[in-house]
Enzyme design. Sequence first.
Site, mmCIF file in Angstrom:
data_model
loop_
_atom_site.group_PDB
_atom_site.id
_atom_site.type_symbol
_atom_site.label_atom_id
_atom_site.label_comp_id
_atom_site.label_asym_id
_atom_site.label_seq_id
_atom_site.Cartn_x
_atom_site.Cartn_y
_atom_site.Cartn_z
ATOM 1 N N GLU A 54 10.091 17.329 14.334
ATOM 2 C CA GLU A 54 10.439 17.151 12.916
ATOM 3 C C GLU A 54 9.591 18.112 12.081
ATOM 4 O O GLU A 54 8.371 18.102 12.161
ATOM 5 C CB GLU A 54 10.155 15.709 12.466
ATOM 6 C CG GLU A 54 10.576 15.475 11.031
ATOM 7 C CD GLU A 54 10.273 14.057 10.539
ATOM 8 O OE1 GLU A 54 9.153 13.577 10.740
ATOM 9 O OE2 GLU A 54 11.176 13.445 9.927
ATOM 10 N N GLY A 114 3.762 5.143 12.875
ATOM 11 C CA GLY A 114 4.550 3.921 13.068
ATOM 12 C C GLY A 114 4.375 3.344 14.461
ATOM 13 O O GLY A 114 4.233 2.127 14.633
ATOM 14 N N LYS A 174 0.852 -1.198 0.000
ATOM 15 C CA LYS A 174 0.000 0.000 0.000
ATOM 16 C C LYS A 174 0.889 1.249 0.000
ATOM 17 O O LYS A 174 1.581 1.541 0.960
ATOM 18 C CB LYS A 174 -0.886 0.043 1.261
ATOM 19 C CG LYS A 174 -1.793 1.269 1.305
ATOM 20 C CD LYS A 174 -1.893 1.811 2.697
ATOM 21 C CE LYS A 174 -2.106 3.272 2.902
ATOM 22 N NZ LYS A 174 -1.998 4.250 1.879
ATOM 23 N N CYS A 219 13.906 12.063 5.294
ATOM 24 C CA CYS A 219 13.894 11.690 6.723
ATOM 25 C C CYS A 219 15.253 11.948 7.350
ATOM 26 O O CYS A 219 15.352 12.236 8.535
ATOM 27 C CB CYS A 219 13.494 10.230 6.884
ATOM 28 S SG CYS A 219 14.541 9.116 5.940
ATOM 29 N N GLY A 275 7.425 5.907 7.568
ATOM 30 C CA GLY A 275 6.532 7.063 7.654
ATOM 31 C C GLY A 275 6.769 7.805 8.950
ATOM 32 O O GLY A 275 7.860 7.738 9.531
ATOM 33 N N SER A 276 5.738 8.476 9.410
ATOM 34 C CA SER A 276 5.880 9.321 10.601
ATOM 35 C C SER A 276 5.978 8.466 11.866
ATOM 36 O O SER A 276 5.435 7.360 11.933
ATOM 37 C CB SER A 276 4.678 10.259 10.702
ATOM 38 O OG SER A 276 3.495 9.498 10.778
ATOM 39 N N GLU A 295 10.399 2.381 10.179
ATOM 40 C CA GLU A 295 11.443 3.380 9.909
ATOM 41 C C GLU A 295 10.771 4.745 9.906
ATOM 42 O O GLU A 295 9.928 5.022 9.051
ATOM 43 C CB GLU A 295 12.135 3.087 8.575
ATOM 44 C CG GLU A 295 12.918 1.772 8.581
ATOM 45 C CD GLU A 295 13.943 1.683 9.713
ATOM 46 O OE1 GLU A 295 14.429 2.735 10.179
ATOM 47 O OE2 GLU A 295 14.239 0.562 10.157
HETATM 48 P P1 NAP Z 1 2.690 9.026 7.222
HETATM 49 O O1 NAP Z 1 1.610 10.033 7.234
HETATM 50 O O2 NAP Z 1 3.022 8.341 8.495
HETATM 51 O O3 NAP Z 1 2.269 7.968 6.096
HETATM 52 C C1 NAP Z 1 3.134 6.948 5.650
HETATM 53 C C2 NAP Z 1 2.329 5.812 5.048
HETATM 54 O O4 NAP Z 1 1.614 5.161 6.085
HETATM 55 C C3 NAP Z 1 1.279 6.230 4.027
HETATM 56 O O5 NAP Z 1 1.142 5.208 3.071
HETATM 57 C C4 NAP Z 1 0.014 6.336 4.868
HETATM 58 O O6 NAP Z 1 -1.158 6.179 4.089
HETATM 59 C C5 NAP Z 1 0.224 5.148 5.805
HETATM 60 N N1 NAP Z 1 -0.411 5.215 7.119
HETATM 61 C C6 NAP Z 1 -0.543 6.291 7.919
HETATM 62 N N2 NAP Z 1 -1.143 5.932 9.077
HETATM 63 C C7 NAP Z 1 -1.384 4.607 9.004
HETATM 64 C C8 NAP Z 1 -1.997 3.650 9.876
HETATM 65 N N3 NAP Z 1 -2.475 3.998 11.079
HETATM 66 N N4 NAP Z 1 -2.081 2.362 9.459
HETATM 67 C C9 NAP Z 1 -1.586 1.984 8.255
HETATM 68 N N5 NAP Z 1 -1.020 2.851 7.387
HETATM 69 C C10 NAP Z 1 -0.907 4.137 7.756
HETATM 70 O O7 NAP Z 1 4.060 9.667 6.673
HETATM 71 P P2 NAP Z 1 4.291 10.543 5.366
HETATM 72 O O8 NAP Z 1 3.779 11.930 5.602
HETATM 73 O O9 NAP Z 1 3.832 9.811 4.177
HETATM 74 O O10 NAP Z 1 5.908 10.575 5.311
HETATM 75 C C11 NAP Z 1 6.682 11.487 6.019
HETATM 76 C C12 NAP Z 1 7.300 10.819 7.241
HETATM 77 O O11 NAP Z 1 8.037 9.671 6.847
HETATM 78 C C13 NAP Z 1 8.313 11.715 7.957
HETATM 79 O O12 NAP Z 1 8.095 11.615 9.340
HETATM 80 C C14 NAP Z 1 9.654 11.099 7.575
HETATM 81 O O13 NAP Z 1 10.700 11.336 8.505
HETATM 82 C C15 NAP Z 1 9.315 9.653 7.486
HETATM 83 N N6 NAP Z 1 10.285 8.921 6.669
HETATM 84 C C16 NAP Z 1 11.150 8.074 7.302
HETATM 85 C C17 NAP Z 1 12.123 7.393 6.565
HETATM 86 C C18 NAP Z 1 13.069 6.434 7.233
HETATM 87 O O14 NAP Z 1 13.638 5.589 6.544
HETATM 88 N N7 NAP Z 1 13.262 6.531 8.537
HETATM 89 C C19 NAP Z 1 12.186 7.572 5.180
HETATM 90 C C20 NAP Z 1 11.285 8.442 4.567
HETATM 91 C C21 NAP Z 1 10.330 9.111 5.325
HETATM 92 P P3 NAP Z 1 -1.967 7.452 3.493
HETATM 93 O O15 NAP Z 1 -1.047 8.116 2.527
HETATM 94 O O16 NAP Z 1 -3.166 6.844 2.854
HETATM 95 O O17 NAP Z 1 -2.289 8.334 4.665
#
Ligand code: NAP
Length: 481
Positions: free
Chosen positions: A382, A232, A174, A282, A227-228, A248
Site C-alpha cells: 500500500e 491493526g 482517541k 483506503c 488505520g494501517s 478496518e
Molecule cells: P495508523 O498509523 O495505523 O494510525 C491509525 C490510528 O491508530 C492513529 O490514531 C494512531 O495514533 C493509532 N495507533 C497506531 N498504532 C497504534 C497502537 N499500537 N495502539 C493503539 N493505537 C494505535 O494509520 P494512519 O497512518 O493514521 O492511516 C492510514 C492507514 O489507514 C492506511 O493504511 C489506510 O489504508 C488505513 N485506512 C483504512 C480505512 C478502512 O476503512 N479500511 C479507512 C481509512 C484509512 P497516532 O496518530 O497517535 O500514531
Amino acid sequence: MTQYFNYIDAQWTKASSGNVFESRNPANYEELLGQFQASTEADARDALEAAHRAFPMWKKTPMGQRAKILNAAADYLEKNVDQFAEELTREEGKLLSNSKMEIMRSAQTFRFYAVEGTTFTGETYPCDDPGMLVYSQREPLGVVSVITPWNFPISIPARKIAPALITGNTVVFKPSSDTPLIALRLAEALHHAGVPKGVFNFITGSASDIGAELTTNEVVRAITFTGSTRAGERIHQAASLTTRTQMELGGKNPMIVLDDADIDTAVDLTVQGGFALTGQACTGTSRVLITAGAKERYLDALVQRIKSIKIGNGMGAGVEIGPLANQRQLDSVLNYIDIGKTEATHVYGGEHLTGPGFDGGYYVQPAVFTDVTQQMRIAREEIFGPVIAVIDVEDYDDAIAKANDTEFGLSAALITNDIRYIQRFPLEIEAGTVKVNRTTTGNLVNAPFGGLKRSSTSTFRESGRAGLDFYTQIKTVYIGR
Ligand code: NAP
C-alpha cells in the site's frame, strides 16, 4: 496559540504530563492550528474508568433520549459546517469541497443511527412448547475504544461513535495525532448535545503513550480501529478474549479496464479514485489492470489529463489535488516513487513540487508506472499516495487472477460494458466493496462497508444497519409458564 483539552468525565482537562503537541497545516507547515494534550497512560485510564462508571446508567437511558443527543450533535455539526470544513482543510489538506461533504456526512451518520438504532431488535423463535416464549435480545457491550486515522478524521469517528452510543455503549475516542482539531469538534458536538457525564470521552496523545492502555485495559469490551494493517494486526493480537475487535485496515485496490471500456471514463475514474484526496483513501485505486487493446490509448489520455490537473492548497479555487497530509506521508510516497523508477517503467510524474504556491507544503505530482509485474513492491504494498501501477493483462480471467493476487481485499472496480464479465466480477473478485463502471472509492452511509483478507478483521461490517451489530451482544431468552 490556542490550547485544546481532553474531554474526560464531562470536564475539559489537561494531560497529567503537562505536555502538549502541535497540529500544523500540511499546505503550509508554518501555520500552527493549535496545541493538544500529550496524554499519558494515567489519563487514558481516567477516561476508561469514567466510561466504565457511566455505562450502567447509559445502558438504561431510554433509546429516544440517546437518539435526541445524536440528532443534537448533528445539528451542531451542520450549524458550524463552514468553520469546521475550513479547519479540516487546514488540518488535513483535502479540498474545501471535500471537507464540507465530510462534515455533512458525519452529521448524516449521526441522524442515520438516531433512527436506525431505535429499530434494532432481536427475534422471536417458533417453538413446539405452546407454553414457552423464546426470543433473542440485544444489549450493549460496555466500554468501546474508538481509534481512528487522519484521512477521514471526522466521518470515520462518526460512523463508529454514533452506533456505539445509540446501542447503549460508552466511548473513549482517541483520534490520529495528525488531526486532533477536527476530532475535537466532534467531541464538542456531543458535549453541546448534552451527552451525560462519562458516556463519551475524548483523549489526544501519541499511540506509543496511550495506545496500549486504550486497547488492553480490562474494562475495554470492544475496540473499533481504522488505520494501517500493521497497527491493526498488532492491536487485534494483543486484545483479550473478552474484548471484541473490529479492524478496518489497508488496501491495494485494483481497477480492471477491458478492451471495450470507454477510455475517457476509465481515465476519469482513475483520477477520481487514484488521485482525489491525493491518493490517501483506503479504497483509492492503486493498480490498473488493463488489456492490450485499451492500454496505449488509456496511458496517453491519462498523462494528458494529469498535465491539466491543478495542484495546490485545498482552500484555493479550481484546485483538484491538495498536499499530502504530513511529512511521513511525503517521505513514504517519494520513496515508493523511487522504488517504482528502479523496478518498473516510469511514465509520468512523481516530482516533489516546490516553488511559489508549493513551498511550505507536502506537494507531489501524481505518478504513473507501467510494465509493472506482480512481484514488484509497487504492485504489492500500500503506497497511500497518488501513484498508479499499470499492469498488463491478457483478458478478464488473467485480470481477475492478478487482481486477487494480493494480501488485501478492500475495494475493486471493473470498467466494461460486457455483461458476461459484469455478472462474473462480484462473484470472483476478492474485495469487500465491488464496483462496476465506478471508482474504487466512496461508500454509502446506509450500506455496509469493510474489507476481506488483511484489509479487515472481517468479523463485523461498519456503516449501514450492519454497522450496529458490532456494538451489541445477543442473549437468548426462554420464558415458560
Ligand atoms: P495508523 O498509523 O495505523 O494510525 C491509525 C490510528 O491508530 C492513529 O490514531 C494512531 O495514533 C493509532 N495507533 C497506531 N498504532 C497504534 C497502537 N499500537 N495502539 C493503539 N493505537 C494505535 O494509520 P494512519 O497512518 O493514521 O492511516 C492510514 C492507514 O489507514 C492506511 O493504511 C489506510 O489504508 C488505513 N485506512 C483504512 C480505512 C478502512 O476503512 N479500511 C479507512 C481509512 C484509512 P497516532 O496518530 O497517535 O500514531
